[in-house]
Design a protein around this motif. Structure first.
Motif, PDB file in Angstrom:
ATOM      1  N   LEU A   1      86.778 -68.458  69.760  1.00  0.00           N
ATOM      2  CA  LEU A   1      85.762 -67.873  70.621  1.00  0.00           C
ATOM      3  C   LEU A   1      85.659 -66.380  70.325  1.00  0.00           C
ATOM      4  CD1 LEU A   1      87.192 -70.309  72.300  1.00  0.00           C
ATOM      5  CD2 LEU A   1      86.075 -69.286  74.262  1.00  0.00           C
ATOM      6  N   ASN A   2      84.439 -65.864  70.351  1.00  0.00           N
ATOM      7  CA  ASN A   2      84.311 -64.419  70.228  1.00  0.00           C
ATOM      8  C   ASN A   2      84.671 -63.772  71.557  1.00  0.00           C
ATOM      9  OD1 ASN A   2      82.061 -64.554  71.935  1.00  0.00           O
ATOM     10  ND2 ASN A   2      80.582 -64.337  70.283  1.00  0.00           N
ATOM     11  N   GLN A   3      84.612 -62.469  71.618  1.00  0.00           N
ATOM     12  CA  GLN A   3      85.102 -61.782  72.818  1.00  0.00           C
ATOM     13  C   GLN A   3      84.151 -61.885  74.005  1.00  0.00           C
ATOM     14  OE1 GLN A   3      86.993 -57.955  72.031  1.00  0.00           O
ATOM     15  NE2 GLN A   3      87.377 -58.574  69.916  1.00  0.00           N
ATOM     16  N   ASN A   4      83.000 -62.542  73.795  1.00  0.00           N
ATOM     17  CA  ASN A   4      82.091 -62.850  74.906  1.00  0.00           C
ATOM     18  C   ASN A   4      82.255 -64.290  75.392  1.00  0.00           C
ATOM     19  OD1 ASN A   4      80.840 -60.277  74.914  1.00  0.00           O
ATOM     20  ND2 ASN A   4      79.618 -60.872  73.125  1.00  0.00           N
ATOM     21  N   GLY A   5      83.229 -64.997  74.800  1.00  0.00           N
ATOM     22  CA  GLY A   5      83.479 -66.376  75.201  1.00  0.00           C
ATOM     23  C   GLY A   5      82.608 -67.394  74.500  1.00  0.00           C
ATOM     24  N   LYS A   6      81.883 -66.973  73.478  1.00  0.00           N
ATOM     25  CA  LYS A   6      81.005 -67.883  72.749  1.00  0.00           C
ATOM     26  C   LYS A   6      81.793 -68.625  71.676  1.00  0.00           C
ATOM     27  CE  LYS A   6      76.557 -67.954  70.296  1.00  0.00           C
ATOM     28  NZ  LYS A   6      75.457 -67.115  69.774  1.00  0.00           N
ATOM     29  N   VAL A   7      81.662 -69.952  71.621  1.00  0.00           N
ATOM     30  CA  VAL A   7      82.378 -70.763  70.643  1.00  0.00           C
ATOM     31  C   VAL A   7      81.758 -70.546  69.261  1.00  0.00           C
ATOM     32  CG1 VAL A   7      83.023 -73.091  69.936  1.00  0.00           C
ATOM     33  CG2 VAL A   7      82.931 -72.515  72.369  1.00  0.00           C
ATOM     34  N   ILE A   8      82.578 -70.084  68.313  1.00  0.00           N
ATOM     35  CA  ILE A   8      82.078 -69.870  66.951  1.00  0.00           C
ATOM     36  C   ILE A   8      82.657 -70.894  65.972  1.00  0.00           C
ATOM     37  CG2 ILE A   8      81.642 -67.420  67.285  1.00  0.00           C
ATOM     38  CD1 ILE A   8      84.281 -66.836  65.892  1.00  0.00           C
TER      39      ILE A   8
ATOM     40  N   LYS B   1      92.767 -58.189  68.308  1.00  0.00           N
ATOM     41  CA  LYS B   1      93.331 -56.840  68.329  1.00  0.00           C
ATOM     42  C   LYS B   1      92.252 -55.770  68.269  1.00  0.00           C
ATOM     43  CE  LYS B   1      97.651 -58.184  66.042  1.00  0.00           C
ATOM     44  NZ  LYS B   1      98.521 -57.965  64.846  1.00  0.00           N
ATOM     45  N   ASP B   2      91.109 -56.125  67.713  1.00  0.00           N
ATOM     46  CA  ASP B   2      90.002 -55.169  67.612  1.00  0.00           C
ATOM     47  C   ASP B   2      88.685 -55.895  67.884  1.00  0.00           C
ATOM     48  OD1 ASP B   2      88.833 -56.226  65.072  1.00  0.00           O
ATOM     49  OD2 ASP B   2      90.722 -55.518  64.222  1.00  0.00           O
ATOM     50  N   PRO B   3      87.576 -55.179  68.004  1.00  0.00           N
ATOM     51  CA  PRO B   3      86.283 -55.788  68.379  1.00  0.00           C
ATOM     52  C   PRO B   3      85.777 -56.853  67.419  1.00  0.00           C
ATOM     53  CG  PRO B   3      86.225 -53.404  68.676  1.00  0.00           C
ATOM     54  CD  PRO B   3      87.510 -53.704  67.974  1.00  0.00           C
ATOM     55  N   ASN B   4      86.257 -56.861  66.185  1.00  0.00           N
ATOM     56  CA  ASN B   4      85.767 -57.831  65.197  1.00  0.00           C
ATOM     57  C   ASN B   4      86.555 -59.141  65.187  1.00  0.00           C
ATOM     58  OD1 ASN B   4      83.772 -56.050  64.208  1.00  0.00           O
ATOM     59  ND2 ASN B   4      85.314 -54.989  62.966  1.00  0.00           N
TER      60      ASN B   4
END
Length: 355
Positions: free
Chosen positions: A289-296, A261-264
């Motif tokens: 995944l973060n919003q850049n598609g990186k698996v966290i 819902k938000d950048p975080n």
């Protein structure tokens, strides 16, 4: 009576009069919720049922979900694919509205009904009493007290009196005065349903204090031989979010997507081994995944340690689904026992005060 027995009796009495009412509310709401899948399906066949659902492939389900998402992506908060009683696809929008769609052709079937909302509210009462923030701690705390002290003190008192005459300890004499009959019902139901109530109370506390439970379950990790974990998505790698909707997982079925819902916030993809209710172990998988598609974060039942696998079974154990239909029936019946124990315990206290 010895001093220790007097202490145990007082613990049993005062906990029964206090957290007994909370256990009664949890038991009654839990019993009603056991049959939530069947009841909501019967009341909402147009929203939840699809006659040919077993013939719809995983690829088709993901394709429909992707099409729906791409057509209205800026407004979508969550997507739920077929799971448990729901054979359709539902989308929760940012404005709070929920709509249901046909899993194959994407046609709108309708919005969330009052009966579906009722069971959501019922679950909220079961877990939190409907009290924001602190409610879950009240319910979870009462479950722990019920498990550690109320049930065990009742068992102690029962064994002290009937350990040499088990038959007498589970017998109800129907033709007795109301005081003795009340006592018979209390001690008989208490001992017959001791194990189901013990399991339900223990698993119920997990939903509030899951962090502590998982720490406790770690004792099982040390008793097993370490094996190489199975391959999984590595943390730090980059994935195309749309690609996850175009290519099904080979072992798990996608059941829910949570959009940031938000950048975080992050994307969450939740998977399940079996889409619909089956007895046995509950096997899940989760990908963040973060919003850049990186698996966290990436976890799955196959690569979980034993402690995490045990934790994953708390829900099917609590609701009885791990043992199939018979398990659900047992939980349903057991849910009514706390209110009966509370009433008979209250009556025993009343008779005692009269004397």
């Amino acid at each position: 009576m010895k001093p220790f027995s007097k202490i145990v009796k007082k613990i049993h009495l005062y906990l029964g009069l206090s957290c007994g009412i909370l256990a009664s509310i949890s038991g009654l709401t839990g019993s009603m919720y056991v049959w939530q899948p069947e009841i909501t399906t019967a009341l909402n066949p147009k929203l939840l049922k699809v006659n040919t659902v077993n013939n719809i492939s995983e690829e088709a389900l993901l394709k429909t979900s992707l099409t729906l998402y791409e057509s209205q992506k800026d407004t979508v908060a969550k997507i739920f694919l077929p799971y448990r009683e729901q054979q359709t696809i539902s989308i929760v929008y940012n404005n709070g509205q929920t709509l249901y769609y046909h899993p194959k052709n994407g046609m709108v079937l309708g919005k969330k009904s009052a009966s579906i909302s009722f069971f959501e509210d019922l679950l909220n009462i079961h877990r939190t009493l409907g009290i924001p923030k602190v409610g879950k701690y009240i319910v979870g705390g009462s479950a722990i007290l019920f498990f550690f002290f109320l049930l065990t003190s009742g068992l102690f008192l029962w064994l002290k009196k009937y350990k040499s005459n088990f038959k007498k300890g589970i017998k109800i004499k129907w033709k007795r005065n109301k005081k003795r009959f009340n006592y018979d019902v209390h001690k008989t139901l208490g001992i017959l349903f001791f194990l189901p109530l013990l399991v339900m109370a223990f698993s119920g506390g997990y939903f509030t204090y899951n962090t502590y439970y998982k720490e406790g379950f770690k004792f099982a990790d040390g008793s097993t031989i370490n094996t190489k974990p199975k391959k999984k998505k590595k943390v730090g790698t980059t994935l195309d979010i749309l690609d996850l909707l175009e290519n099904p997982d080979k072992k798990y079925s996608l059941r829910a997507i949570y959009f940031p819902k938000d950048p975080n916030e992050v994307y969450q993809f939740r998977y399940i081994k079996d889409r619909f209710i089956v007895p046995g172990l509950r096997k899940t998988k989760e990908l963040k995944l973060n919003q850049n598609g990186k698996v966290i974060n990436a976890t799955s039942f196959d690569s979980h340690p034993i402690s995490e696998q045990i934790a994953a079974q708390m829900y099917p154990i609590h609701i009885g689904e791990i043992a199939g239909l018979l398990g659900r029936i047992l939980v349903f019946i057991s849910g009514f026992v706390p209110i009966i124990l509370f009433i008979t315990g209250l009556r025993s206290y009343y008779f005692r005060m009269q004397r």
